[in-house]
Design a protein around this motif. Structure first.
Motif, PDB file in Angstrom:
ATOM      1  N   ALA A 241       0.831  -1.208   0.000  1.00 36.57           N
ATOM      2  CA  ALA A 241       0.000   0.000   0.000  1.00 36.57           C
ATOM      3  C   ALA A 241       0.866   1.260   0.000  1.00 36.57           C
ATOM      4  O   ALA A 241       2.051   1.220   0.334  1.00 36.57           O
ATOM      5  N   ILE A 242       0.262   2.352  -0.361  1.00 34.69           N
ATOM      6  CA  ILE A 242       0.933   3.652  -0.316  1.00 34.69           C
ATOM      7  C   ILE A 242       1.344   3.951   1.123  1.00 34.69           C
ATOM      8  O   ILE A 242       0.584   3.697   2.056  1.00 34.69           O
ATOM      9  N   ILE A 243       2.540   4.487   1.308  1.00 34.92           N
ATOM     10  CA  ILE A 243       2.982   4.912   2.631  1.00 34.92           C
ATOM     11  C   ILE A 243       2.483   6.339   2.844  1.00 34.92           C
ATOM     12  O   ILE A 243       2.820   7.233   2.071  1.00 34.92           O
TER      13      ILE A 243
ATOM     14  N   PHE B 161      18.820  -5.224   7.908  1.00 32.88           N
ATOM     15  CA  PHE B 161      18.564  -3.862   7.444  1.00 32.88           C
ATOM     16  C   PHE B 161      17.309  -3.857   6.579  1.00 32.88           C
ATOM     17  O   PHE B 161      17.126  -4.743   5.752  1.00 32.88           O
ATOM     18  N   ILE B 162      16.469  -2.852   6.773  1.00 37.66           N
ATOM     19  CA  ILE B 162      15.371  -2.566   5.850  1.00 37.66           C
ATOM     20  C   ILE B 162      15.655  -1.171   5.313  1.00 37.66           C
ATOM     21  O   ILE B 162      15.684  -0.193   6.073  1.00 37.66           O
ATOM     22  N   THR B 163      15.893  -1.104   4.021  1.00 35.21           N
ATOM     23  CA  THR B 163      16.298   0.154   3.382  1.00 35.21           C
ATOM     24  C   THR B 163      15.165   0.674   2.514  1.00 35.21           C
ATOM     25  O   THR B 163      14.595  -0.067   1.709  1.00 35.21           O
ATOM     26  N   TYR B 164      14.853   1.954   2.688  1.00 35.84           N
ATOM     27  CA  TYR B 164      13.855   2.664   1.885  1.00 35.84           C
ATOM     28  C   TYR B 164      14.608   3.710   1.066  1.00 35.84           C
ATOM     29  O   TYR B 164      15.325   4.543   1.643  1.00 35.84           O
ATOM     30  N   GLN B 165      14.470   3.663  -0.246  1.00 39.48           N
ATOM     31  CA  GLN B 165      15.152   4.617  -1.124  1.00 39.48           C
ATOM     32  C   GLN B 165      14.158   5.345  -2.013  1.00 39.48           C
ATOM     33  O   GLN B 165      13.164   4.771  -2.444  1.00 39.48           O
ATOM     34  N   GLN B 166      14.488   6.616  -2.273  1.00 44.11           N
ATOM     35  CA  GLN B 166      13.811   7.406  -3.299  1.00 44.11           C
ATOM     36  C   GLN B 166      14.900   8.057  -4.132  1.00 44.11           C
ATOM     37  O   GLN B 166      15.893   8.559  -3.577  1.00 44.11           O
TER      38      GLN B 166
ATOM     39  N   ASN C  16       4.490  11.727  -3.825  1.00 39.12           N
ATOM     40  CA  ASN C  16       4.172  11.144  -5.130  1.00 39.12           C
ATOM     41  C   ASN C  16       5.384  10.601  -5.878  1.00 39.12           C
ATOM     42  O   ASN C  16       5.398  10.576  -7.097  1.00 39.12           O
ATOM     43  N   ALA C  17       6.402  10.170  -5.157  1.00 40.89           N
ATOM     44  CA  ALA C  17       7.597   9.602  -5.780  1.00 40.89           C
ATOM     45  C   ALA C  17       7.710   8.131  -5.399  1.00 40.89           C
ATOM     46  O   ALA C  17       7.328   7.729  -4.303  1.00 40.89           O
ATOM     47  N   ARG C  18       8.258   7.350  -6.313  1.00 42.35           N
ATOM     48  CA  ARG C  18       8.397   5.918  -6.080  1.00 42.35           C
ATOM     49  C   ARG C  18       9.386   5.649  -4.942  1.00 42.35           C
ATOM     50  O   ARG C  18      10.414   6.296  -4.822  1.00 42.35           O
ATOM     51  N   ILE C  19       9.036   4.686  -4.114  1.00 39.52           N
ATOM     52  CA  ILE C  19       9.885   4.250  -3.006  1.00 39.52           C
ATOM     53  C   ILE C  19      10.297   2.810  -3.293  1.00 39.52           C
ATOM     54  O   ILE C  19       9.452   1.979  -3.660  1.00 39.52           O
ATOM     55  N   LYS C  20      11.581   2.521  -3.131  1.00 37.43           N
ATOM     56  CA  LYS C  20      12.077   1.156  -3.230  1.00 37.43           C
ATOM     57  C   LYS C  20      12.409   0.677  -1.818  1.00 37.43           C
ATOM     58  O   LYS C  20      13.016   1.412  -1.045  1.00 37.43           O
TER      59      LYS C  20
ATOM     60  N   ILE D 141      13.258  -6.326  -4.518  1.00 35.86           N
ATOM     61  CA  ILE D 141      12.940  -4.922  -4.260  1.00 35.86           C
ATOM     62  C   ILE D 141      11.425  -4.752  -4.366  1.00 35.86           C
ATOM     63  O   ILE D 141      10.787  -5.239  -5.301  1.00 35.86           O
ATOM     64  N   ILE D 142      10.873  -4.095  -3.360  1.00 38.30           N
ATOM     65  CA  ILE D 142       9.443  -3.821  -3.304  1.00 38.30           C
ATOM     66  C   ILE D 142       9.236  -2.359  -3.696  1.00 38.30           C
ATOM     67  O   ILE D 142       9.963  -1.487  -3.212  1.00 38.30           O
ATOM     68  N   TYR D 143       8.268  -2.095  -4.550  1.00 37.32           N
ATOM     69  CA  TYR D 143       8.001  -0.746  -5.016  1.00 37.32           C
ATOM     70  C   TYR D 143       6.672  -0.250  -4.463  1.00 37.32           C
ATOM     71  O   TYR D 143       5.678  -0.968  -4.473  1.00 37.32           O
ATOM     72  N   THR D 144       6.673   0.973  -3.986  1.00 35.06           N
ATOM     73  CA  THR D 144       5.450   1.622  -3.537  1.00 35.06           C
ATOM     74  C   THR D 144       5.625   3.133  -3.743  1.00 35.06           C
ATOM     75  O   THR D 144       6.621   3.571  -4.314  1.00 35.06           O
ATOM     76  N   THR D 145       4.669   3.896  -3.276  1.00 32.37           N
ATOM     77  CA  THR D 145       4.748   5.355  -3.374  1.00 32.37           C
ATOM     78  C   THR D 145       4.276   5.965  -2.056  1.00 32.37           C
ATOM     79  O   THR D 145       3.844   5.254  -1.161  1.00 32.37           O
ATOM     80  N   THR D 146       4.349   7.262  -1.992  1.00 26.80           N
ATOM     81  CA  THR D 146       3.760   7.990  -0.881  1.00 26.80           C
ATOM     82  C   THR D 146       2.830   9.045  -1.469  1.00 26.80           C
ATOM     83  O   THR D 146       2.899   9.360  -2.655  1.00 26.80           O
ATOM     84  N   ASP D 147       1.967   9.555  -0.633  1.00 26.36           N
ATOM     85  CA  ASP D 147       1.056  10.593  -1.092  1.00 26.36           C
ATOM     86  C   ASP D 147       1.567  11.950  -0.616  1.00 26.36           C
ATOM     87  O   ASP D 147       2.748  12.086  -0.276  1.00 26.36           O
ATOM     88  N   GLU D 148       0.721  12.931  -0.606  1.00 20.79           N
ATOM     89  CA  GLU D 148       1.158  14.261  -0.159  1.00 20.79           C
ATOM     90  C   GLU D 148       0.284  14.747   0.983  1.00 20.79           C
ATOM     91  O   GLU D 148      -0.804  14.216   1.215  1.00 20.79           O
ATOM     92  N   ILE D 149       0.783  15.752   1.696  1.00 21.90           N
ATOM     93  CA  ILE D 149       0.011  16.363   2.771  1.00 21.90           C
ATOM     94  C   ILE D 149      -0.045  17.857   2.540  1.00 21.90           C
ATOM     95  O   ILE D 149       0.853  18.435   1.913  1.00 21.90           O
ATOM     96  N   LEU D 150      -1.084  18.477   3.018  1.00 21.09           N
ATOM     97  CA  LEU D 150      -1.229  19.931   2.858  1.00 21.09           C
ATOM     98  C   LEU D 150      -0.557  20.674   4.007  1.00 21.09           C
ATOM     99  O   LEU D 150       0.140  21.668   3.772  1.00 21.09           O
ATOM    100  N   LYS D 151      -0.757  20.227   5.233  1.00 18.97           N
ATOM    101  CA  LYS D 151      -0.145  20.862   6.393  1.00 18.97           C
ATOM    102  C   LYS D 151       1.208  20.198   6.606  1.00 18.97           C
ATOM    103  O   LYS D 151       1.299  19.039   6.973  1.00 18.97           O
TER     104      LYS D 151
END
Length: 106
Positions: free
Chosen positions: A2-4, A27-32, A71-75, A92-102
């Motif tokens: 799911a989206i983070i 290690f669990i590595t998250y890259q953008q 809105n960028a891909r996360i590996k 490698i697992i691929y997902t994305t994140t969304d955006e926030i206003l505040k």
């Protein structure tokens, strides 16, 4: 996966082929954009068993997710050295994140 959610807390869960008793280093590595933005170690995870499968869970804090680019891909990849000296990795697992206003931590 799911989206983070950016700026929120999240728990990522993974099915892994080893138990906590077998792991020496992890290690669990998250890259953008090929840059590591979050890295968790064995001290940051919990293991459980569900339906005879080993489950690894990692908590992401608000501070962790606020630093993700919207809105960028996360590996994501898990690497571990087991006590028997073998070294394993996940695909490698691929997902994305969304955006926030505040912006910022609340």
């Amino acid at each position: 996966m799911a989206i983070i959610p950016k700026g929120c807390t999240a728990t990522n869960t993974f099915t892994v082929p080893f138990s906590a008793d077998e792991v020496d280093v992890l290690f669990i590595t998250y890259q953008q954009n090929n840059k590591t933005v979050i890295e968790k170690t064995i001290d940051n995870v919990t293991f459980s068993t569900e339906d005879e499968q080993n489950i690894l869970s990692v908590f992401l804090s608000q501070e962790d997710t606020i630093n993700l680019q919207s809105n960028a891909r996360i590996k994501i990849q898990i690497r571990a050295r087991l006590k028997n000296s073998s070294v394993v990795k996940s695909n490698i697992i691929y997902t994305t994140t969304d955006e926030i206003l505040k912006k910022g931590v609340i």
